[in-house]
Write a protein that holds these residues in place. Structure first.
Motif, short mmCIF file in Angstrom:
data_model
loop_
_atom_site.label_atom_id
_atom_site.label_comp_id
_atom_site.label_asym_id
_atom_site.label_seq_id
_atom_site.Cartn_x
_atom_site.Cartn_y
_atom_site.Cartn_z
N TYR A 14 99.34 2.94 89.18
CA TYR A 14 98.71 4.06 88.49
C TYR A 14 99.55 4.59 87.33
N ALA A 15 100.88 4.40 87.42
CA ALA A 15 101.73 4.78 86.29
C ALA A 15 101.45 3.89 85.09
N ILE A 16 101.26 2.60 85.35
CA ILE A 16 100.93 1.67 84.27
C ILE A 16 99.50 1.96 83.76
N ALA A 17 98.62 2.28 84.70
CA ALA A 17 97.24 2.59 84.31
C ALA A 17 97.21 3.80 83.37
N GLU A 18 98.06 4.79 83.66
CA GLU A 18 98.10 5.97 82.78
C GLU A 18 98.48 5.56 81.37
N MET A 19 99.52 4.69 81.26
CA MET A 19 99.96 4.26 79.92
C MET A 19 98.82 3.54 79.20
N ALA A 20 98.12 2.68 79.94
CA ALA A 20 97.05 1.88 79.33
C ALA A 20 95.93 2.80 78.85
N VAL A 21 95.51 3.71 79.72
CA VAL A 21 94.41 4.61 79.37
C VAL A 21 94.83 5.48 78.19
N TRP B 221 106.46 9.71 85.41
CA TRP B 221 105.08 9.18 85.41
C TRP B 221 104.11 10.21 85.96
N GLU B 222 104.58 11.03 86.91
CA GLU B 222 103.70 12.06 87.47
C GLU B 222 103.38 13.12 86.42
N LYS B 223 104.39 13.47 85.64
CA LYS B 223 104.15 14.44 84.57
C LYS B 223 103.24 13.85 83.50
N ARG B 224 103.37 12.54 83.26
CA ARG B 224 102.49 11.93 82.25
C ARG B 224 101.03 11.95 82.74
N VAL B 225 100.83 11.69 84.02
CA VAL B 225 99.46 11.74 84.55
C VAL B 225 98.92 13.17 84.45
N ASP B 226 99.76 14.14 84.80
CA ASP B 226 99.35 15.54 84.71
C ASP B 226 98.93 15.88 83.27
N ALA B 227 99.75 15.43 82.33
CA ALA B 227 99.47 15.72 80.91
C ALA B 227 98.18 15.02 80.45
N LEU B 228 98.04 13.76 80.81
CA LEU B 228 96.83 13.02 80.39
C LEU B 228 95.57 13.67 80.97
N CYS B 229 95.61 13.96 82.27
CA CYS B 229 94.42 14.56 82.90
C CYS B 229 94.15 15.93 82.31
N GLU C 54 93.34 -5.39 80.85
CA GLU C 54 93.99 -6.19 79.81
C GLU C 54 95.19 -5.43 79.23
N ARG C 55 94.97 -4.15 78.96
CA ARG C 55 96.07 -3.35 78.40
C ARG C 55 97.20 -3.19 79.41
N MET C 56 96.84 -3.06 80.67
CA MET C 56 97.89 -2.93 81.70
C MET C 56 98.76 -4.18 81.74
N ASP C 57 98.12 -5.35 81.60
CA ASP C 57 98.89 -6.61 81.55
C ASP C 57 99.85 -6.62 80.36
N GLN C 58 99.33 -6.20 79.21
CA GLN C 58 100.18 -6.15 78.01
C GLN C 58 101.39 -5.24 78.25
N ARG D 79 102.77 -4.32 81.08
CA ARG D 79 103.71 -4.90 82.04
C ARG D 79 104.60 -5.94 81.36
N ARG D 80 103.98 -6.75 80.51
CA ARG D 80 104.79 -7.77 79.79
C ARG D 80 105.79 -7.08 78.87
N ARG D 81 105.33 -6.05 78.19
CA ARG D 81 106.17 -5.32 77.25
C ARG D 81 107.38 -4.71 77.97
N LEU D 82 107.13 -4.19 79.16
CA LEU D 82 108.21 -3.53 79.92
C LEU D 82 108.98 -4.51 80.80
N GLY D 83 108.56 -5.78 80.76
CA GLY D 83 109.26 -6.78 81.58
C GLY D 83 109.00 -6.62 83.07
N LEU D 84 107.82 -6.09 83.41
CA LEU D 84 107.48 -5.91 84.82
C LEU D 84 106.64 -7.06 85.32
#
Lengths: 215, 115, 101
Positions: free
Chosen positions: A29-36, B34-42, B100-104, B106-111
């Motif tokens: 979900y952390a990656i999903a947030e970045m993507a969205v 990441w939790e703060k980023r989700v809070d901010a996005l939502c 698709e973006r999540m895959d990109q 992950r590759r970008r971050l080396g995950l």
């Protein structure tokens, strides 16, 4: 598809939002947030700058504001009356903006009544005044128990009320966001507003504790 | 009246008042970035400028994720799961483009990609 | 819609169990309390949860229940109370004749 330029730009945004020395679990979900977020910024739904401003609020919180409001109410009877009459109106001068349709509703602890706040349906909380809620406030056990056995839960927080005090639970289930106005502790007669602010705790403003006398 | 003799909807798994439980765990964790980023996005999506969804819709989306997710996901994972479902339901984004973006990323971050 | 109940009125929470996003907690349905405050008009969140506008706005009240009404086995002080907000469409006057109608 984003252009290479866009791509690099959002990449830089990420680099800047990371604190490498901080634990940051990058699960699904952390990656999903970045993507969205990237996709919505590319669509022009919001900008990276607007996102950063929201992030700052999540980062810094505003717990101190609640304490400021409480200390002011303890020392300024007109402000206290205004706060209890319409919390949102009273705190407007602090640039507090309540979210959506929500309004601030302050409830006063007295020698006869102790108030405690819960949201049994989710986790409603007066964020503009208290920041983001603590884990326990969002926890299943707190939400499932405090409406039914408030005195037992208060005891777990070390709060034992004198005989004869009524416990009033507020289930924050709709549009009010509740702030407990704790009782001013004895022994603070000569205190300045700033000193009083320093005594007010988040937990006392949720109502699971009281503001203790200064030691 | 019993549960069986009418068509009442069952109690929502999020509707916890009085259900009972164990001692309240008062341990507090510092929110991870990441939790703060989700809070901010939502927050931004329900905010005055975007109004892409209401807090009520997000809550409803979380209340319909299913009890397994509700009890096993972390708080901000629930927020993100509900928000994504809404964005897809509204047609703002598709599951494919998110994947698709999540895959990109992950590759970008080396995950490593997840399953 | 203007407020139909006043502070001090005894009201009963409808004993309904609809599906969807509901803001009246399960545990309080069918219980009787007293209007403690009248808060003004608010859009209906149960409608807004389904991407509708939630209009017309509904009067919202704070209702105070005795804990012993909410939980017959309540073992705290009998004077303890539980307050929550209830939108108008969940309230019924506490009169048996109207209640069954």
């Amino acid at each position: 598809m984003p252009t290479i330029g866009d791509h690099d730009h959002s990449h830089e945004d990420h680099e800047r939002t990371f604190q490498p020395d901080e634990e940051d679990s990058l699960g699904y979900y952390a990656i999903a947030e970045m993507a969205v977020r990237e996709l919505l910024i590319e669509r022009g739904i919001f900008t990276a700058d607007e996102f950063r401003r929201h992030l700052e609020v999540a980062d810094h919180g505003n717990q101190a504001l609640g304490a400021k409001v409480v200390a002011r109410a303890w020392t300024d009877p007109d402000f206290k009356a205004s706060l209890l009459r319409d919390g949102s109106v009273a705190v407007a001068e602090y640039d507090v903006e309540m979210l959506g349709h929500t309004r601030l509703y302050a409830v006063e602890n007295t020698h006869d009544v102790h108030n405690v706040i819960v949201c049994t349906l989710c986790s409603c909380y007066p964020k503009p005044l208290l920041g983001l809620p603590p884990d326990w406030y969002k926890s299943r056990n707190y939400r499932a128990r405090v409406a039914r056995e408030p005195r037992k839960v208060l005891a777990e927080f070390g709060t034992f009320l004198p005989e004869g005090v009524t416990v009033r639970v507020h289930d924050s289930n709709a549009d009010m966001r509740y702030l407990v106005l704790p009782m001013r502790p004895a022994g603070t007669e000569g205190y300045t507003v700033e000193q009083l602010e320093g005594l007010v705790t988040r937990d006392a403003m949720i109502g699971v504790t009281v503001v203790g006398a200064p030691v | 009246m019993t549960q069986q003799d009418d068509d009442r909807a069952p109690r929502g798994y999020h509707d916890l008042g009085g259900v009972g439980g164990g001692p309240v765990d008062m341990t507090e964790h510092v929110l991870e970035p990441w939790e703060k980023r989700v809070d901010a996005l939502c927050g931004i999506l329900v905010g005055k400028k975007c109004r892409l969804m209401t807090i009520d819709e997000r809550r409803d989306a979380i209340e319909t994720l299913g009890e397994d997710k509700y009890t096993s996901l972390k708080y901000y994972e629930l927020w993100m799961a509900g928000t994504m479902n809404l964005l897809i339901e509204k047609g703002t984004l598709s599951q494919d483009e998110i994947d698709e973006r999540m895959d990109q990323i992950r590759r970008r971050l080396g995950l490593e990609a997840e399953e | 819609m203007s407020a139909r109940f006043a502070i001090g009125d005894t009201v009963r929470i409808a004993e309904r169990y609809p599906p969807g996003h509901i803001r009246t907690p399960y545990y309080i349905r069918g219980k009787t309390g007293v209007v403690a405050d009248v808060l003004g008009a608010f859009p209906n969140p149960e409608e807004r949860a389904k991407a509708r506008d939630g209009l017309p706005e509904l009067p919202l009240y704070r209702i105070r229940f005795r804990q012993t009404e909410a939980w017959p086995d309540y073992d705290g002080d009998p004077g303890d109370t539980l307050d929550m907000e209830i939108y108008h469409h969940w309230l019924e006057p506490d009169k048996p004749a109207e209640r069954s109608g």
